[in-house]
Structure formats: structure tokens, C-alpha cells
Enzyme design. Structure first.
Site, short mmCIF file in Angstrom:
data_model
loop_
_atom_site.label_atom_id
_atom_site.label_comp_id
_atom_site.label_asym_id
_atom_site.label_seq_id
_atom_site.Cartn_x
_atom_site.Cartn_y
_atom_site.Cartn_z
N GLU A 132 0.82 -1.20 0.00
CA GLU A 132 0.00 0.00 0.00
C GLU A 132 0.87 1.27 0.00
O GLU A 132 0.60 2.21 -0.73
CB GLU A 132 -0.88 -0.03 1.26
N ASP A 133 1.90 1.29 0.82
CA ASP A 133 2.59 2.56 1.10
C ASP A 133 4.00 2.68 0.55
O ASP A 133 4.61 3.73 0.68
CB ASP A 133 2.70 2.78 2.62
#
Ligand code: MN
Length: 746
Positions: free
Chosen positions: A98-99
Site C-alpha cells: 500500500e505505502d
């Protein structure tokens, strides 16, 4: 995503930070130690280094290095849920896709598809925290879909949420409110449903800390003040039991456990009583170390000793030994009369059962081996899968339906053949019918419950035997929706109603076509659109249906002009409906706003006070943006608040009261006490004499020496209200004074 480019708030240098991270990693390894197989250590190290490297430039809001978060999540998974090596690897990697630059392919390549699949599930639901996600319900649906693939996804997600809750202090207030609401609305019930009692309790307490900080602190303070008194009572209660149990040679542990802050608060609200009347509620636990074949026998042995010493309440025996709850919980509960005439709940279970009670699902798996009884979780997952895949209803509906039917506690009922069916508490005979088959449901005209005839709306209870009576002529109607609580029944009824409407609408369409042709117009999309606009309807289906059931009168078709075969809409009617003014309890002029609104603009904004919770200045409040009506101000304790914040987080605005003593607000007080000469006089003296407040309505009812009064009055803010409550309570004979929302009572 809770990263921010910000200087560390604490002062560790790079070297110290590195040491801290390594220390955390080693602690994690120690927790896993007994479970490590050859090769695991290398894999774990690899996952840790990959995550640490990917997150190396990121920090949490608190200023800490980001990697401490995945490490903490992994630790929760291992220590508090009992998950193993693979889940630990997934926890370490849970925020990478996700990051950071790491892709799912990278994870697949390095760790294989089992782990990649779980990380993918976690990535899909990781944006739940994002304030801008428009529909939390949609996210929730995603969570559930992933949950049914591999329950570990949800267990890791719960750990992630728990750690975020534990570290919520460094977030901004709006985010705290939103995350806390979502937690109490969705995650805590989910944790409960997974059998993770400790996690559920901690989530609820932490949420309350942010949603109702004053009450939380108050109860926490009172709890610590009364600790000694409580442990004295527990010791006194336990002593004779301990002595007796010691003589049996059973290997046991016995202790008392106070209720959580959140559950004390719930009890206070539910029963309308003060802290003093519930704070000493706690459960006594007897944990036995018994071999599998003796578990049941030994538990009952203890039960018999407990009830020899203390008198049990006959209605309060819960035998979850013979019939475990669907989340796996097994135990024997009884409530007995303790010293000083106090009811005390005693929970008896074995160490194995206790582990399931605390660690839930994972512990269940651990003990499941060699046991070929169908897993209750599998059953539950199957039910969820069935509902999610068979419905396309909008998500907010979905969320509340889901909560109602799957997160509620369940009852067990029997078919005429003796098969057991699990239904949520509150389920009706009709729910049962739909759970048998949708055809049985839609033809249901009644039921026999324990051989007695009952209507379809009859609420079932655990242990009932239910036989459904059907008729070929029966059809679902609108009011059936009021009789059911299960998602399956609701969906099927809604589908059936839609079908019926379509059939009826067909006639209406035919009627319309004839009428149009009679005036020289055609049934074409343009004309249908014109008519929909004219009658202010949302769909052609509604138009046809309205015509068929004669709620739309086609007489005014004459007023339409026909050009070619096209209709032209007549001039709009003169009567223009004014939008209803927002309800205003104390006739407050809107220009005189006394709210400071922190948001995009610090200008004074039009607002109104929510009817459901009637806030007054001083209450913890938030603003909810409503279309066309500006802001609606709710109390953070409003029964609707959690739902609003969880579903429409992006429409929440932080609000705060400014000091203003010129405007007063209508609120209500309910007073209970002993009837005494002149008591009414004393009450009104305090209100209008001492405090100079205006009373809007006052009713007093008295029965057998006890009076109950309800007073509606105008106050300026919470402080003033609290002072008044304090003064009223100091009167002789007054027992309780509590606030109520002025619309809902009296
Ligand atoms: Mn996370």
C-alpha cells in the site's frame, strides 16, 4: 496510511533508533521461539529487513520510525491471538504494498503465493482508515469478502486496528473520532464474533476514551478509587470456595475480574443507574487444568461445589459445555448469591476453553486437529459468503443488515426432525422459514413453535422447535420487512417485492400507452421523462406502478400540450413547497451562532441541532454536513453518531462551543425520589429561584410514595446543567436526576 514528514517528537539519535528497532524485532522472535521450524528464522529476517528498508524514510504521527508499527502488529498477532510464523511475516509486510515501492509480485517472488494472497487481502482493505473513502460500508464489505477467503487476513487487520487504537493519541481529533467510531461500530463486534474477547474489550474501552472522554475518565477514576473495596469482597467470596476445591485435588486457579469501563458504562445506560450500583459487578473465574476426557465432568464438579456454598439463581445457568457458542466459546456460567446479598457470576472452564475464550479462532484451530466435527467458523463463513454474493443492495443497508444478522449473539432452534439451526437473537418464525429455503419463506403463513400455533412475526427463543406452515397463495408484503432480522430474509423479501412491483407496473405501462395514444401522443422515452418530471418521480417503474395502483391520476394529461407525438409539460403549479425549516428547539436565531467551526472556513455557518440527541453547549459534539441544510450538530454520544462517523467520515466536521451566556437550550431532566411534602416547591425553587432558569414543562407522577418527575427547561450550557443536577441531588429524598432528550420522553 498514517505517515507524515515530521520531525521526531522524541529525541533518539539514529543509532539509538536502530537499537530500538532491533530490540523490538528480537522480542518478536522470542515470542515465536517454540514454534520456529528450520528455515523460518531466515524467512522472518528477510521479511523484517524488506519491510524495514521499504519504510525507512517513513515516520508515524508520533515521530517514531514507521517500522515499529508492523513490528507491534506482528507482536499482537503472536502474543494475543496465538498466530504463527506465516501470519507474522504477513504482519511485517502488511503496509508495504500500500505505502511503499514494494509490489505484490515482489512478495509473491520472495515469499510465495500463500503470503502474497494474505498481503493482497490486507492491502485491499487498508484504505479503510482513509478519511476520504466515501463509503466505509463498501470497505467493510471488502473486509468480509477477504475474511471468507482466509480468516488470517481479518485477524491481522484486527491487530493492525488495535495497534492504531493504542497509538491514537498522536492523531488529530477528527481522525480520532472517526477511527474510534469505526472501531466500536465494526471492528469490536467483529473481534467479538471471532471470539477475541480481550481484544473486543480493549477496543471498546479505547474507543470510549476518545468518543466520551469525560465519562471515560470519570469511571476510570471511580474504579481505581474503589479497587481495594472490590478486592476485599472478591477475597471474601473466593476463600471458602478455595478451601473446598483444595480438598478435591483438582488443579485449578480462581480469581475475580472487574468489568471493563465500557461495559460498566453500558450497564449504567441500560439500567439507568449510577456507577455505585454497578461498579462492583465482576465475574469470578475458575480455570481448571483437566485432561480432555474429564473436562466436562470436572467443570460440573466445580459447579456443584460452588452452588453448595452459594445459592444459585435458577434462571442464570448457562451451559456452553454441551452447546458451545458459534464463535467457539465453551464454559459453564452460573450466578450465585454472594455475601451481602450481591449476585456474583461464576465462570467455570478448563485451560483449553480459556485459551479459546481469550485468543479465539487461532486457539480453536490449534485444538481442532484430530477433531472431525464440522468447524463452526466454516459454517459462519459460508453464511457470510452466501449473503455477500447474492445481494447487490446498497452498502449502507448492507452494513446494518450484516451487523444485525451476523454480529448479534445467536440462538439455536430445532427443525421438526431435530436438526439445529443457528439464528441471531430476535429472529422470527419468518427468519427461520427463509433460512430453510427462500420458497418456504415466501409461502409462509404461520408456524408451530413447540407445537403451538404462532404468527410469522413470532420471536424465537433458544431451544424452540419450529415447524413452518405454508400456503401456495401466500405472497411477501412490505410489512414483512419489520418481522425479520436476518440478511437473507430481508434480501429475499425485497427481491420479491421488487418483482411484484414490476408485474403490477406492466399494467400501468399499458394503461399509460392507451391514454397517450388517445390524445395523439406516443409512449416514447421523451414523454415518459416529461411525465416523470411532472409527477416528480425517480423512475419509469414508479410512474407505471403509480398509474397501476391509481396513486397517479392521469386526468391532468389534458393539460399537456401535444406537439407531433411529443408532450410538453404544463407550467409548474403556483404552490411552491417551502423546504421545511430545520427544527429549532429553543428558537435560536441562526445568525447568532455560538459554535466555532474548525474546517475549511472559519466563517459562521448555518447549522442546526440534531433532534436525536439535543446537544447543549459544553457537550462533546461534532458537525455533520447535510445536503442543503448546512451543518447538523450531534453529541458524540448520540446513538446515531457511530453510524454516521463510520459511514460518512468525510462529512464530519470538528466543532466546538464558544462561551455564550445569552442563548438558552431546551433540555430535559428526569427526577426520581421519595414523595415528600413540598418537594415540588423545593425543586422549582432551585430551578427558577436560585438558578433563574426557565421551565418549559413539568410533570410529576407519584405512586406509593415514589415520585417521578420530568422537567423540560432552558439552560445555557452543560456546566449550568451539571450545577443544577448537583443542587437537585442535594435535596433530601431525591434519588436520581438524569438528563433526557426532550423529544423522546415525557
Ligand atoms: Mn497498518
Amino acid at each position: 496510511m498514517e505517515t507524515v514528514a515530521q520531525k521526531p517528537k522524541y529525541n533518539l539519535n539514529e543509532e539509538q533508533e536502530k537499537k530500538l528497532i532491533l530490540r523490538e524485532y528480537r522480542a518478536l522472535l522470542r515470542c515465536l521461539k517454540t514454534r520456529l521450524k528450520p528455515g523460518d528464522r531466515r524467512l522472518l529476517r528477510h521479511a523484517f529487513e524488506m519491510a524495514a528498508d521499504a519504510h525507512k524514510s517513513m515516520r508515524r504521527k508520533s515521530g517514531e520510525p514507521y517500522i515499529l508499527h508492523p513490528l507491534a502488529v506482528a507482536r499482537i498477532c503472536v502474543e494475543e491471538i496465538g498466530l504463527g510464523v506465516r501470519s507474522t511475516i504477513c504482519s511485517l509486510l502488511h503496509d508495504t504494498v500500500e505505502d511503499t515501492d514494494i509490489s505484490l509480485d515482489d512478495i509473491q517472488r520472495e515469499f510465495g503465493s500463500e503470503i502474497a494472497k494474505i498481503v493482497d487481502g490486507l492491502t485491499k482493505i487498508s484504505n479503510v482508515i482513509d478519511v476520504n473513502a466515501s463509503q466505509q460500508a463498501e470497505n467493510f464489505k471488502k473486509i468480509l469478502l477477504t475474511l471468507t477467503d482466509d480468516p488470517r487476513v481479518i485477524l491481522i487487520k484486527l491487530s493492525d486496528r488495535l495497534h492504531n487504537m493504542r497509538t491514537l493519541d498522536s492523531m488529530k481529533q477528527e481522525k480520532q473520532l472517526k477511527i474510534a467510531s469505526e472501531t466500536v461500530y465494526v471492528y469490536a463486534p467483529l473481534a467479538h464474533r471471532m471470539g477475541l474477547y480481550n481484544m473486543k474489550t480493549e477496543m471498546e474501552d479505547l474507543s470510549m476514551k476518545y468518543l466520551e472522554p469525560d465519562t471515560y475518565r470519570e469511571i476510570a477514576r471511580k474504579l481505581s478509587e474503589t479497587r481495594r473495596e472490590r478486592s476485599r469482597f472478591i477475597n471474601e467470596f473466593i476463600k471458602p470456595l478455595k478451601d473446598k476445591l483444595d480438598t478435591t485435588g483438582l488443579d485449578f486457579e480462581i480469581y475475580g475480574r472487574p468489568k471493563s469501563i465500557h461495559s460498566i458504562w453500558n450497564k449504567m445506560k441500560k439500567k439507568g443507574v449510577a456507577f455505585e450500583e454497578v461498579y462492583d459487578l465482576f465475574a469470578i473465574r475458575v480455570i481448571l487444568n483437566a485432561p480432555p476426557e474429564r473436562e466436562k465432568e470436572d467443570c460440573w464438579k466445580v459447579y456443584s461445589m460452588v452452588t453448595d456454598e452459594y445459592n444459585p439463581s435458577p434462571e442464570r445457568l448457562r451451559d456452553w459445555l454441551s452447546n458451545p457458542k458459534s464463535n467457539g466459546y465453551e464454559a459453564l456460567h452460573t450466578t450465585v448469591m454472594g455475601p451481602n446479598g450481591k449476585w456474583v457470576e461464576v465462570q467455570i472452564r478448563t485451560r483449553r476453553m480459556n485459551e479459546i475464550a481469550e485468543k479465539g479462532l487461532a486457539a480453536h484451530w490449534k485444538y481442532k486437529e484430530g477433531n472431525n466435527e464440522e468447524n463452526r467458523f466454516d459454517k459462519w463463513f459460508n453464511q457470510i459468503r452466501e449473503v455477500i454474493t447474492t445481494q447487490d443492495i446498497d452498502s449502507v443497508d448492507f452494513l446494518s443488515d450484516f451487523k444485525r444478522s451476523f454480529l448479534a449473539e445467536e440462538i439455536y432452534v430445532y427443525t421438526p426432525k431435530g436438526d439445529v439451526k443457528m439464528l441471531p437473537v430476535g429472529a422470527s418464525a419468518l427468519d427461520f422459514a427463509f433460512s430453510v429455503h427462500s420458497q418456504v419463506g415466501s409461502k409462509c403463513i404461520g408456524a408451530k413453535v413447540n407445537h403451538k400455533l404462532v404468527p410469522i412475526s413470532h420471536k424465537l427463543r433458544s431451544g424452540d422447535q419450529v415447524e413452518i406452515i405454508t400456503s401456495g397463495k401466500q405472497k411477501p408484503t412490505e410489512d414483512w420487512l419489520n418481522f425479520v432480522v436476518t440478511a437473507k430474509a430481508r434480501t429475499k423479501i425485497k427481491d420479491a417485492l421488487k418483482e411484484q412491483k414490476k408485474t403490477i407496473a406492466e399494467e400501468g405501462k399499458y394503461t399509460l400507452q392507451r391514454k397517450l395514444e388517445a390524445i395523439g401522443a406516443a409512449l416514447n422515452p421523451h414523454n415518459v421523462e416529461e411525465l416523470m418530471n411532472h409527477y416528480k418521480l425517480g423512475s419509469a417503474l414508479d410512474l407505471y406502478y403509480g398509474i397501476a395502483v391509481k396513486s397517479i391520476d392521469l386526468k391532468d394529461l389534458k393539460e399537456f400540450k401535444v406537439i407531433g407525438d411529443r408532450l410538453e409539460i404544463p407550467k409548474p403549479e403556483k404552490v411552491h413547497l417551502e423546504p421545511k425549516p430545520a427544527h429549532d428547539p429553543a428558537k435560536i436565531p441562526h445568525k447568532d451562532t455560538e459554535l466555532i467551526i474548525f474546517g475549511e472556513s472559519s466563517d459562521k455557518i448555518m447549522y442546526n441541532l440534531a433532534n436525536c440527541c439535543k446537544p447543549i453547549p459544553g457537550d462533546d459534539v461534532f458537525g455533520f454536513v447535510t445536503t442543503g441544510k448546512g451543518l447538523t450538530i450531534h453529541r458524540t454520544t448520540c446513538p446515531n453518531a457511530a453510524k454516521l462517523m463510520a459511514n460518512y467520515g468525510h462529512r464530519i466536521v470538528k466543532t466546538k462551543w464558544a462561551k455564550n451566556k445569552e442563548i438558552s437550550f431546551l433540555t430535559g431532566l428526569r427526577i426520581i425520589g421519595m414523595d415528600d411534602v413540598g418537594i415540588i416547591n423545593k425543586i422549582t425553587n432551585i430551578i427558577s429561584g436560585d438558578m433563574r432558569l426557565n421551565i418549559s414543562a413539568l410533570t410529576i407522577e407519584s405512586t406509593e410514595g415514589v415520585f417521578e418527575g420530568s422537567i423540560k427547561l432552558f439552560v445555557h450550557d452543560k456546566e449550568e446543567l451539571e450545577e443544577l443536577v448537583g443542587r437537585l441531588l442535594s435535596l433530601n429524598g431525591i434519588h436520581t436526576v438524569e438528563r433526557f432528550e426532550t423529544d423522546t420522553a415525557a
